[in-house]
Design an enzyme around this catalytic site. Structure first.
Site, PDB file in Angstrom:
ATOM      1  N   ILE A   1     -30.881  67.069  23.404  1.00  0.00           N
ATOM      2  CA  ILE A   1     -30.962  68.609  22.736  1.00  0.00           C
ATOM      3  C   ILE A   1     -31.006  69.853  23.607  1.00  0.00           C
ATOM      4  CG2 ILE A   1     -33.375  68.428  22.423  1.00  0.00           C
ATOM      5  CD1 ILE A   1     -32.819  68.833  19.251  1.00  0.00           C
TER       6      ILE A   1
ATOM      7  N   ASN B   1     -37.741  59.427  33.777  1.00  0.00           N
ATOM      8  CA  ASN B   1     -39.086  60.063  34.022  1.00  0.00           C
ATOM      9  C   ASN B   1     -40.237  59.034  33.582  1.00  0.00           C
ATOM     10  OD1 ASN B   1     -38.204  62.480  34.983  1.00  0.00           O
ATOM     11  ND2 ASN B   1     -37.839  63.152  33.022  1.00  0.00           N
TER      12      ASN B   1
ATOM     13  N   HIS C   1     -35.398  55.951  28.159  1.00  0.00           N
ATOM     14  CA  HIS C   1     -34.329  56.443  28.311  1.00  0.00           C
ATOM     15  C   HIS C   1     -33.815  56.815  29.723  1.00  0.00           C
ATOM     16  CE1 HIS C   1     -37.620  59.202  27.628  1.00  0.00           C
ATOM     17  NE2 HIS C   1     -36.929  60.339  28.553  1.00  0.00           N
TER      18      HIS C   1
HETATM   19  P1  AMP Z   1     -38.319  62.853  28.848  1.00  0.00           P
HETATM   20  O1  AMP Z   1     -38.856  64.297  29.223  1.00  0.00           O
HETATM   21  O2  AMP Z   1     -37.981  62.315  30.377  1.00  0.00           O
HETATM   22  O3  AMP Z   1     -39.373  61.974  28.084  1.00  0.00           O
HETATM   23  O4  AMP Z   1     -37.082  63.093  28.069  1.00  0.00           O
HETATM   24  C1  AMP Z   1     -37.120  63.405  26.745  1.00  0.00           C
HETATM   25  C2  AMP Z   1     -35.721  64.118  26.481  1.00  0.00           C
HETATM   26  O5  AMP Z   1     -35.426  64.052  25.122  1.00  0.00           O
HETATM   27  C3  AMP Z   1     -35.761  65.709  26.734  1.00  0.00           C
HETATM   28  O6  AMP Z   1     -34.876  66.118  27.773  1.00  0.00           O
HETATM   29  C4  AMP Z   1     -35.519  66.372  25.530  1.00  0.00           C
HETATM   30  O7  AMP Z   1     -34.814  67.385  25.699  1.00  0.00           O
HETATM   31  C5  AMP Z   1     -34.870  65.186  24.728  1.00  0.00           C
HETATM   32  N1  AMP Z   1     -35.008  65.444  23.283  1.00  0.00           N
HETATM   33  C6  AMP Z   1     -36.096  65.283  22.556  1.00  0.00           C
HETATM   34  N2  AMP Z   1     -35.979  65.507  21.295  1.00  0.00           N
HETATM   35  C7  AMP Z   1     -34.461  65.114  21.289  1.00  0.00           C
HETATM   36  C8  AMP Z   1     -33.642  65.198  20.067  1.00  0.00           C
HETATM   37  N3  AMP Z   1     -33.948  65.080  18.876  1.00  0.00           N
HETATM   38  N4  AMP Z   1     -32.198  64.753  20.263  1.00  0.00           N
HETATM   39  C9  AMP Z   1     -31.872  64.753  21.494  1.00  0.00           C
HETATM   40  N5  AMP Z   1     -32.641  64.843  22.746  1.00  0.00           N
HETATM   41  C10 AMP Z   1     -33.964  65.184  22.632  1.00  0.00           C
END
Ligand code: AMP
Ligand code: ZN
Length: 113
Positions: free
Chosen positions: A31, A86, A99
Site C-alpha cells: 500500500i 524485516n 512477508h
Molecule cells: P513490515 O514493515 O516489514 O512489517 O512491512 C509491512 C508492509 O505492509 C509495509 O510495507 C506496509 O506498507 C504494508 N501494508 C500495510 N497495510 C497494508 C495493506 N492494507 N495493504 C497492502 N500493504 C499494506
C-alpha cells in the site's frame, strides 16, 4: 474473527491489489510502495515472522521466494531487485504475518538503511 491484517487480505475481507495466488502463497501490491515494484509475498499459513518459523515451514519460505522471483521475471526487473524480510520491531517489522518484500524497478543502494 481473525484480527491479522494479512490473513484478512487473503480471505478477501480487506481489499488489496492481488498480483499472484496459488495453493500455498498470496502476493499483493504494498500500500506504500518503496519502488515501481513493491509486492508483498506471504504464506497462506499464518506465521508471525521469520524468527517464529519452524523447520516444517522451510518449504513455504522457499515458495515465497520463488514466487518473488517469478513476479520479478514477469515484470522484467531481473537486472536488479531485492527480497527483504524485516524481522522484529527494530528492523521495522510492523505486520506480524511473515512477508517477503519484493522491491525493484529502480536502482537500489547498499547497505539498506
Ligand atoms: P513490515 O514493515 O516489514 O512489517 O512491512 C509491512 C508492509 O505492509 C509495509 O510495507 C506496509 O506498507 C504494508 N501494508 C500495510 N497495510 C497494508 C495493506 N492494507 N495493504 C497492502 N500493504 C499494506
Ligand atoms: Zn496472518
Amino acid at each position: 474473527m481473525n484480527t491479522c491484517l494479512f490473513c484478512r487480505i487473503i480471505s478477501g475481507e480487506i481489499s488489496a491489489k492481488k498480483v499472484y495466488e496459488d495453493e500455498h502463497t498470496y502476493a499483493f501490491d504494498d500500500i506504500n510502495p518503496q519502488g515501481p515494484t513493491h509486492v508483498l509475498v506471504i504464506p497462506k499459513k499464518h506465521i508471525r515472522g521469520l524468527k517464529e518459523a519452524q523447520v516444517e515451514d522451510a518449504e513455504l519460505l522457499g515458495r515465497c521466494h520463488l514466487v518473488a522471483a517469478h513476479i520479478a521475471r514477469q515484470r522484467g526487473i531481473e537486472d536488479g531487485y531485492r527480497t527483504v524480510l524485516n524481522v522484529g520491531p527494530n528492523a521495522g517489522q510492523s505486520v506480524f504475518h511473515l512477508h517477503v518484500h519484493l522491491i525493484g524497478g529502480r536502482s537500489l543502494r547498499w547497505p539498506p538503511g
